[in-house]
Design a protein around this motif. Sequence first.
Motif, short mmCIF file in Angstrom:
data_model
loop_
_atom_site.label_atom_id
_atom_site.label_comp_id
_atom_site.label_asym_id
_atom_site.label_seq_id
_atom_site.Cartn_x
_atom_site.Cartn_y
_atom_site.Cartn_z
N GLU A 172 56.15 36.94 -82.30
CA GLU A 172 56.27 37.72 -83.53
C GLU A 172 57.67 37.56 -84.14
N HIS A 173 58.65 37.25 -83.27
CA HIS A 173 60.03 37.15 -83.77
C HIS A 173 60.67 35.78 -83.55
N HIS A 174 60.02 34.93 -82.77
CA HIS A 174 60.61 33.61 -82.47
C HIS A 174 59.58 32.51 -82.71
N ASN A 175 60.09 31.32 -83.04
CA ASN A 175 59.20 30.15 -83.09
C ASN A 175 59.20 29.39 -81.78
N LYS A 176 60.13 29.77 -80.91
CA LYS A 176 60.34 29.05 -79.67
C LYS A 176 60.34 30.03 -78.51
N VAL A 177 59.55 29.73 -77.49
CA VAL A 177 59.54 30.61 -76.31
C VAL A 177 59.69 29.74 -75.06
N LEU A 178 60.54 30.19 -74.14
CA LEU A 178 60.73 29.50 -72.87
C LEU A 178 60.00 30.26 -71.77
N VAL A 179 59.14 29.55 -71.04
CA VAL A 179 58.52 30.15 -69.86
C VAL A 179 59.25 29.58 -68.64
N TYR A 180 60.02 30.45 -67.98
CA TYR A 180 60.78 30.06 -66.78
C TYR A 180 59.96 30.52 -65.58
N GLN B 288 55.24 9.40 -76.58
CA GLN B 288 54.14 9.20 -77.52
C GLN B 288 54.21 10.16 -78.72
N LEU B 289 55.13 11.11 -78.68
CA LEU B 289 55.19 12.09 -79.78
C LEU B 289 55.56 11.44 -81.11
N TYR B 290 56.08 10.20 -81.07
CA TYR B 290 56.42 9.52 -82.33
C TYR B 290 55.18 9.32 -83.20
N ARG B 291 54.01 9.37 -82.58
CA ARG B 291 52.76 9.18 -83.32
C ARG B 291 52.35 10.41 -84.14
N TYR B 292 52.99 11.55 -83.83
CA TYR B 292 52.45 12.82 -84.34
C TYR B 292 53.46 13.55 -85.22
N HIS B 293 53.95 12.91 -86.24
CA HIS B 293 54.95 13.55 -87.08
C HIS B 293 54.39 14.80 -87.77
N LYS B 294 55.02 15.93 -87.50
CA LYS B 294 54.61 17.24 -88.09
C LYS B 294 53.12 17.54 -87.89
N CYS B 295 52.62 17.23 -86.73
CA CYS B 295 51.18 17.39 -86.47
C CYS B 295 50.81 18.68 -85.76
N PHE B 296 51.69 19.13 -84.86
CA PHE B 296 51.25 20.19 -83.95
C PHE B 296 51.66 21.59 -84.42
N ASP B 297 50.65 22.45 -84.56
CA ASP B 297 50.94 23.84 -84.90
C ASP B 297 51.44 24.57 -83.65
N GLN C 63 64.44 14.74 -80.56
CA GLN C 63 64.20 14.80 -82.00
C GLN C 63 62.74 14.49 -82.32
N LEU C 64 62.14 13.53 -81.58
CA LEU C 64 60.72 13.22 -81.80
C LEU C 64 59.87 14.47 -81.56
N ALA C 65 60.25 15.24 -80.52
CA ALA C 65 59.50 16.45 -80.20
C ALA C 65 59.62 17.47 -81.34
N TYR C 66 60.84 17.65 -81.83
CA TYR C 66 61.01 18.60 -82.94
C TYR C 66 60.25 18.13 -84.19
N ASN C 67 60.26 16.80 -84.41
CA ASN C 67 59.53 16.26 -85.56
C ASN C 67 58.02 16.51 -85.45
N ALA C 68 57.53 16.44 -84.21
CA ALA C 68 56.07 16.55 -84.01
C ALA C 68 55.56 17.96 -84.20
N CYS C 69 56.48 18.93 -84.13
CA CYS C 69 56.05 20.33 -84.19
C CYS C 69 56.24 20.88 -85.60
N CYS C 70 55.17 21.49 -86.13
CA CYS C 70 55.31 22.13 -87.44
C CYS C 70 55.00 23.62 -87.33
N GLY C 71 55.02 24.13 -86.11
CA GLY C 71 54.71 25.56 -85.92
C GLY C 71 55.51 26.11 -84.76
#
Length: 382
Positions: free
Chosen positions: A74-82, A155-164, A184-192
């Motif tokens: 609700e308050h973050h776009n990023k969550v770490l599960v430790y 392989q994330l280079y294939r998925y630019h801004k693909c993953f919600d 950076q590829l990982a950040y690029n692949a994520c749009c959510g």
Amino acid sequence: MRCPRCRNEDRRYFHQDYKGFYCRKCIRFGKIYVHETLQQKPLYKPKIQTQMHLDYELTSVQQDAIAKVELLYEHHNKVLVYAACGAGKTEITLVQIQQHLAAGKKVGYAIARRQVVIEIAKRLSEAFPNIHVVKVCGGYTNVVDGDLIVCTTHQLYRYHKCFDLLILDEMDAFPFANNDVLQQLAYNACCGKLLLLSATPESSHFQEVKDGYMGQVSVFERPHKQPLVVPKVYRLPFAMQMVVSLLLVLFKKGKWIVFMPKITQVERMEKLCKHICRCRSISSKTKQKDELMESFNRGDFNLVFATTILERGITIKGVNVAIVSGEHKVYTKASLIQMVGRVGRKFDAPTGFAYIFCKEKTKEIVACQKEIIMMNRKAKIV
Ligand SMILES: [Zn+2]
């Protein structure tokens, strides 16, 4: 000048041809010119109603973690599960996957190592039997879209801004850690939303949490409620380390992984020992790794000499672990925790043996023991 893919601004990496400047830092993912714009890859995003199937019930600690992840989003776009090794961090992602698929969102599950992609894809297919889980990694690149995509971070280079929803598992593992192109590829692949999973996060991750940029959920209790095995450490000369490891394997029942730092060492040990016991070796050079691991899982042989290739993501029922040359520089605190974490992951085999043999007890070994003890202590209160 900036690379549109890896965001590199270092001029040394820019070369020029008749079309213009291109980036050499990320050229393994294809030539990209500075003036180009990366296009979002069109992927099919149907609404998929699916129910997860598990042979066991999630524990109250896991359920609390699932609820907390939802709350943090609700308050973050990023969550770490430790989560401790074997605490079921993959299971914690299932509800998020189910909810996103139902809403017609694309979900990606990315891991640094190919071996782990195969294992996770299998587990997710079992948890969601009526959806098409596609694995994308070396050897599996013909089909790159499905209901749920499990891939290596390369392989994330294939998925630019693909993953919600992009789940990044073991983001502290080689080669993803400290590799700014892959990150950076990982950040690029994520749009959510990003969901980071690790048993051994780096201090930079905790700093992000502290600074309020990321939410954190901790899970240290394994579902079978047995503590993590704290490794016994013995200081011995190298030859004695090998003798003691082999005696352990011969006289204590069960499967064993003997970790060694070098490829040449594991290969030599296989040659020497195959006359006295059924054993194999595995390293990045091994062909048909998947078949070898399946065969080990079935119990065709009880001993594997391995490099750190098996340190993460592998679940073998009833396996014990011995680490030889524990003082070697390839063994960091995180890799030692991960190797020891292979022990006791199954409900019907919740415990086992873990030994670290070394010439000297390094600070990495001490830190590994301390952190496992801390996780066992916190398992009671988190
Ligand atoms: Zn680049």
